[in-house]
Scaffold this motif. Sequence first.
Motif, PDB file in Angstrom:
ATOM      1  N   UNK A 302       0.855  -1.181   0.000  1.00 49.99           N
ATOM      2  CA  UNK A 302       0.000   0.000   0.000  1.00 49.99           C
ATOM      3  C   UNK A 302       0.895   1.235   0.000  1.00 49.99           C
ATOM      4  N   UNK A 303       0.704   2.114  -0.969  1.00 47.82           N
ATOM      5  CA  UNK A 303       1.558   3.294  -1.101  1.00 47.82           C
ATOM      6  C   UNK A 303       0.808   4.536  -0.629  1.00 47.82           C
ATOM      7  N   UNK A 304       1.554   5.461  -0.011  1.00 51.53           N
ATOM      8  CA  UNK A 304       0.927   6.634   0.590  1.00 51.53           C
ATOM      9  C   UNK A 304       1.626   7.927   0.176  1.00 51.53           C
ATOM     10  N   UNK A 305       0.837   8.999   0.155  1.00 51.64           N
ATOM     11  CA  UNK A 305       1.356  10.346  -0.088  1.00 51.64           C
ATOM     12  C   UNK A 305       1.068  11.265   1.103  1.00 51.64           C
ATOM     13  N   UNK A 306      -0.082  11.047   1.723  1.00 50.11           N
ATOM     14  CA  UNK A 306      -0.452  11.868   2.879  1.00 50.11           C
ATOM     15  C   UNK A 306      -1.336  11.103   3.876  1.00 50.11           C
ATOM     16  N   UNK A 307      -1.836   9.945   3.495  1.00 49.48           N
ATOM     17  CA  UNK A 307      -2.773   9.196   4.328  1.00 49.48           C
ATOM     18  C   UNK A 307      -2.178   8.918   5.697  1.00 49.48           C
ATOM     19  N   UNK A 308      -2.964   9.183   6.750  1.00 55.39           N
ATOM     20  CA  UNK A 308      -2.519   8.951   8.104  1.00 55.39           C
ATOM     21  C   UNK A 308      -2.824   7.544   8.578  1.00 55.39           C
ATOM     22  N   UNK A 309      -2.130   7.139   9.635  1.00 55.20           N
ATOM     23  CA  UNK A 309      -2.272   5.786  10.160  1.00 55.20           C
ATOM     24  C   UNK A 309      -3.692   5.523  10.661  1.00 55.20           C
ATOM     25  N   UNK A 310      -4.268   6.492  11.374  1.00 56.36           N
ATOM     26  CA  UNK A 310      -5.581   6.272  11.981  1.00 56.36           C
ATOM     27  C   UNK A 310      -6.631   5.899  10.941  1.00 56.36           C
ATOM     28  N   UNK A 311      -6.665   6.651   9.831  1.00 58.90           N
ATOM     29  CA  UNK A 311      -7.665   6.361   8.797  1.00 58.90           C
ATOM     30  C   UNK A 311      -7.369   5.028   8.117  1.00 58.90           C
ATOM     31  N   UNK A 312      -6.084   4.765   7.859  1.00 58.64           N
ATOM     32  CA  UNK A 312      -5.724   3.528   7.171  1.00 58.64           C
ATOM     33  C   UNK A 312      -6.109   2.311   7.995  1.00 58.64           C
ATOM     34  N   UNK A 313      -5.771   2.309   9.274  1.00 57.53           N
ATOM     35  CA  UNK A 313      -6.081   1.133  10.089  1.00 57.53           C
ATOM     36  C   UNK A 313      -7.592   0.958  10.229  1.00 57.53           C
ATOM     37  N   UNK A 314      -8.327   2.075  10.299  1.00 58.60           N
ATOM     38  CA  UNK A 314      -9.777   1.986  10.386  1.00 58.60           C
ATOM     39  C   UNK A 314     -10.367   1.404   9.107  1.00 58.60           C
TER      40      UNK A 314
END
Length: 546
Positions: A302-314
Amino acid sequence: MQNKFSKNVYDTMERLVSMPSISGTEQESIAANKIYGSLAQVPYFKENSYNVGIENIKDDPLNRSFVWAVVNGKEYSDDTFILSGHLDVVGVEEFGHLRSAAFDIKKCTERISEMKLDESTESDIKSGNWIFGRGTADMKFGLALNMELIKEFSINRNFKGNLMILIVPGEESNSEGMLSAVPFLLKLSRSRKYRYCGMIISEPSVPEKGETDSKRLYIGSVGKIMPLFFCVGKETHVGESLNGLNPNLLVSEINRLLECNGSFSDNVSGTVTPPPMCLKQTDLKKLYSVQSPLYAASYYNVMTLKAGYEKLIEDLKNLANTAFLNVMENIFDKRNRFMKKYNQKLNFESFKPCVVTYSDILEQVKEKYKNFNSYIDQKIDIWKKERRDNQSIAVNIVRETYELYGEKKPMIIISFIPPYYPHRYMKSRDNLGRRFMNVVDKSIEYAKNELHEDIVKTDFFMGISDASYTGIDEGESSVDDLVSNIVGYDTIYKFPADELKRIDIPVIIFGGEGKDLHKYTERLNLPYSFNVVPKIYKYIILNMLC
């Protein structure tokens, strides 16, 4: 070559390419020693031996090292500018019968036409402006440029502050070199009162889709995180297939929902990451039997540019819960159809969806088993001796943790496994960032007005890079939560979270022009790389150290 400096860079690059420093082999260590030996012979470093060094990576099975050197300017300043790059390259299996020529620029360029080539490659060959060979673009040219720059600046030292070179191994594997260099850089900054005012990582610029050439300067780097879904089923005999829960069903449904799911792509100012892809999906049953597997696992890129951990894990938890519900609904439907078709009335065990994070169960296991850490350490030593990769070891750690967990029921355990690359973006949020960005903008103007080259400032380098380890863009609490869910953190995987919170180096990615990295047609453009790029480097260095 148009001048002596360019010729020196070319000669050094040719020597570096001839070192087959394939990632994950002892050749990385050999190359590091040769590079250190070359720098140590520079007159300035002979007189100032404390300013050049080679540092071993702790507990590295290949005994790899990173190399560093610092030139102090004539005028004192704590400003320290870093030139960095990696010495390792990917393998050469795809070269086929040209494998023996892959590390010889002259032979590879002469013979590359023996391979099947596309129209773009054939056109570049005819132009005479490109050289071929493993590492020419990615990234022995960048290393050679950095080495020759540090040599040149060591002669007159006509700058203010310090110019540093940092050469690391392992970038093509798990960035072991840069991860180990971060604590070293922090320690050096404290002992010598250095302030890291900027860094250039000398990765090449490559054409984007639809482009024929590429002259880009990147002010950010994409991140990468690898979620692991560890699925626990309910074992059953094949004669009672409707009465269990095969974990393969869970991972298959997770894969159906997550693979290429654009909802998990990140988007910043028109730059979009590719959707997730499954890197491995397997059950953990070792031998044949007529019992269903108990465990299955899958992990994803999974690649990210700005996504935060809280939203991703949710989002991952919601997806896992949906997968569990879908599987149970499907099983209930099949059970009902079976009973109706064969006029049978059977009692089946029912299962409720259960999705937890690894940190949730780890905390409870550690509370119950005080010697858990030493137990896992012993297991890790065994797995390492079996030469298992970090990802396989991580899966085994989750398995061992679950087997000590109190609740024995079907569930999906979500975690992250190594490696983790934080996304980075150079923001003008402080004086250092604003100053470096201003110099970068002026260097692009300089290239256009004086060198007649249009260089495009681009938000993100979309190949994973060591720029990820120059600081943390996430909030501290978010990073701490994420790290707590990285399986094997601080055992199989040393992620320097605390150091990255403190170091925060403004960084850009800028190098020569290359094409077809990691392919047998890997190549480097000569005119731009040797006649333009060095001048822009010097412009940036002199404007940062003034």
